[in-house]
Design a protein around this motif. Structure first.
Motif, PDB file in Angstrom:
ATOM      1  N   MET A   1       0.847  -1.171   0.000  1.00  0.00           N
ATOM      2  CA  MET A   1       0.000   0.000   0.000  1.00  0.00           C
ATOM      3  C   MET A   1       0.887   1.227   0.000  1.00  0.00           C
ATOM      4  N   SER A   2       0.429   2.252  -0.638  1.00  0.00           N
ATOM      5  CA  SER A   2       1.180   3.486  -0.726  1.00  0.00           C
ATOM      6  C   SER A   2       1.489   4.037   0.668  1.00  0.00           C
ATOM      7  N   GLU A   3       2.627   4.667   0.799  1.00  0.00           N
ATOM      8  CA  GLU A   3       2.999   5.275   2.072  1.00  0.00           C
ATOM      9  C   GLU A   3       2.041   6.388   2.465  1.00  0.00           C
ATOM     10  N   SER A   4       1.342   6.986   1.481  1.00  0.00           N
ATOM     11  CA  SER A   4       0.432   8.084   1.788  1.00  0.00           C
ATOM     12  C   SER A   4      -0.989   7.618   2.077  1.00  0.00           C
ATOM     13  N   ALA A   5      -1.209   6.321   2.102  1.00  0.00           N
ATOM     14  CA  ALA A   5      -2.558   5.807   2.363  1.00  0.00           C
ATOM     15  C   ALA A   5      -3.010   6.223   3.757  1.00  0.00           C
ATOM     16  N   CYS A   6      -4.285   6.564   3.863  1.00  0.00           N
ATOM     17  CA  CYS A   6      -4.805   7.000   5.158  1.00  0.00           C
ATOM     18  C   CYS A   6      -5.650   5.925   5.820  1.00  0.00           C
ATOM     19  N   PHE A   7      -5.606   4.684   5.308  1.00  0.00           N
ATOM     20  CA  PHE A   7      -6.390   3.616   5.902  1.00  0.00           C
ATOM     21  C   PHE A   7      -5.712   2.264   5.720  1.00  0.00           C
ATOM     22  N   LYS A   8      -6.145   1.310   6.542  1.00  0.00           N
ATOM     23  CA  LYS A   8      -5.650  -0.061   6.465  1.00  0.00           C
ATOM     24  C   LYS A   8      -6.874  -0.972   6.388  1.00  0.00           C
ATOM     25  N   LEU A  31      -8.579   3.948   9.949  1.00  0.00           N
ATOM     26  CA  LEU A  31      -7.981   5.221   9.537  1.00  0.00           C
ATOM     27  C   LEU A  31      -6.686   5.473  10.302  1.00  0.00           C
ATOM     28  N   SER A  32      -5.642   5.797   9.567  1.00  0.00           N
ATOM     29  CA  SER A  32      -4.360   6.071  10.202  1.00  0.00           C
ATOM     30  C   SER A  32      -4.204   7.547  10.557  1.00  0.00           C
ATOM     31  N   ARG A  33      -5.114   8.371  10.051  1.00  0.00           N
ATOM     32  CA  ARG A  33      -5.130   9.792  10.413  1.00  0.00           C
ATOM     33  C   ARG A  33      -6.577  10.268  10.317  1.00  0.00           C
ATOM     34  N   PRO A  34      -6.925  11.334  11.003  1.00  0.00           N
ATOM     35  CA  PRO A  34      -8.305  11.830  10.958  1.00  0.00           C
ATOM     36  C   PRO A  34      -8.726  12.211   9.541  1.00  0.00           C
ATOM     37  N   VAL A  35      -9.996  11.964   9.229  1.00  0.00           N
ATOM     38  CA  VAL A  35     -10.573  12.344   7.939  1.00  0.00           C
ATOM     39  C   VAL A  35     -11.736  13.278   8.225  1.00  0.00           C
ATOM     40  N   ALA A  42     -12.723   4.199  12.239  1.00  0.00           N
ATOM     41  CA  ALA A  42     -12.903   3.175  11.215  1.00  0.00           C
ATOM     42  C   ALA A  42     -14.165   3.421  10.407  1.00  0.00           C
ATOM     43  N   VAL A  43     -14.133   2.959   9.155  1.00  0.00           N
ATOM     44  CA  VAL A  43     -15.285   2.987   8.261  1.00  0.00           C
ATOM     45  C   VAL A  43     -15.541   1.542   7.860  1.00  0.00           C
ATOM     46  N   ARG A  44     -16.793   1.108   7.941  1.00  0.00           N
ATOM     47  CA  ARG A  44     -17.131  -0.270   7.588  1.00  0.00           C
ATOM     48  C   ARG A  44     -18.029  -0.264   6.356  1.00  0.00           C
ATOM     49  N   ILE A  45     -17.639  -1.059   5.344  1.00  0.00           N
ATOM     50  CA  ILE A  45     -18.413  -1.215   4.115  1.00  0.00           C
ATOM     51  C   ILE A  45     -19.016  -2.612   4.149  1.00  0.00           C
ATOM     52  N   HIS A  46     -20.335  -2.686   4.307  1.00  0.00           N
ATOM     53  CA  HIS A  46     -21.009  -3.984   4.355  1.00  0.00           C
ATOM     54  C   HIS A  46     -21.243  -4.481   2.930  1.00  0.00           C
ATOM     55  N   GLY A  67      -5.460   1.811  -3.016  1.00  0.00           N
ATOM     56  CA  GLY A  67      -6.113   2.882  -2.271  1.00  0.00           C
ATOM     57  C   GLY A  67      -5.117   3.804  -1.602  1.00  0.00           C
ATOM     58  N   THR A  68      -5.402   5.086  -1.646  1.00  0.00           N
ATOM     59  CA  THR A  68      -4.524   6.040  -0.987  1.00  0.00           C
ATOM     60  C   THR A  68      -5.256   7.021  -0.086  1.00  0.00           C
ATOM     61  N   ASP A  69      -6.532   7.279  -0.350  1.00  0.00           N
ATOM     62  CA  ASP A  69      -7.197   8.353   0.380  1.00  0.00           C
ATOM     63  C   ASP A  69      -8.676   8.072   0.526  1.00  0.00           C
ATOM     64  N   ILE A  70      -9.283   8.656   1.538  1.00  0.00           N
ATOM     65  CA  ILE A  70     -10.740   8.643   1.735  1.00  0.00           C
ATOM     66  C   ILE A  70     -11.187  10.089   1.698  1.00  0.00           C
ATOM     67  N   VAL A  71     -12.157  10.386   0.857  1.00  0.00           N
ATOM     68  CA  VAL A  71     -12.677  11.740   0.728  1.00  0.00           C
ATOM     69  C   VAL A  71     -14.166  11.722   1.032  1.00  0.00           C
ATOM     70  N   VAL A  72     -14.610  12.601   1.909  1.00  0.00           N
ATOM     71  CA  VAL A  72     -16.025  12.724   2.246  1.00  0.00           C
ATOM     72  C   VAL A  72     -16.590  13.883   1.456  1.00  0.00           C
ATOM     73  N   THR A  73     -17.624  13.615   0.636  1.00  0.00           N
ATOM     74  CA  THR A  73     -18.220  14.698  -0.162  1.00  0.00           C
ATOM     75  C   THR A  73     -19.684  14.863   0.152  1.00  0.00           C
TER      76      THR A  73
END
Length: 73
Positions: A1-8, A31-35, A42-46, A67-73
């Motif tokens: 995974m990319s070093e800049s990924a914000c999740f595991k 999440l490895s950092r706040p979003v 954590a975010v759970r996808i069922h 995956g590298t990022d999570i964006v909330v829109t």
């Protein structure tokens, strides 16, 4: 995974006997950092009812690879 990924990502299998249809398997993104816009760590996808463990693991691996990022829109 990319070093800049914000999740595991990981596969989870809820064990609740009375779970609603479709909530047997899920992909959880720790999440490895706040979003902004997401409270918690954590975010759970069922996944759909009938999803197999192999499919869940393939999705986890894909998110882990690209995956590298999570964006909330």
């Amino acid at each position: 995974m990319s070093e800049s990924a914000c999740f595991k990502p990981r596969v989870v299998e809820p064990v609740a006997i009375d779970r609603p249809d479709g909530l047997g398997l899920a992909i959880e993104l720790w999440l490895s950092r706040p979003v902004d816009g997401i409270a918690g760590q954590a975010v759970r996808i069922h996944l759909r009812r009938g999803a197999r463990m192999e499919e869940a693991e393939a999705l986890r691996d894909l998110l882990h690879a690209v995956g590298t990022d999570i964006v909330v829109t």
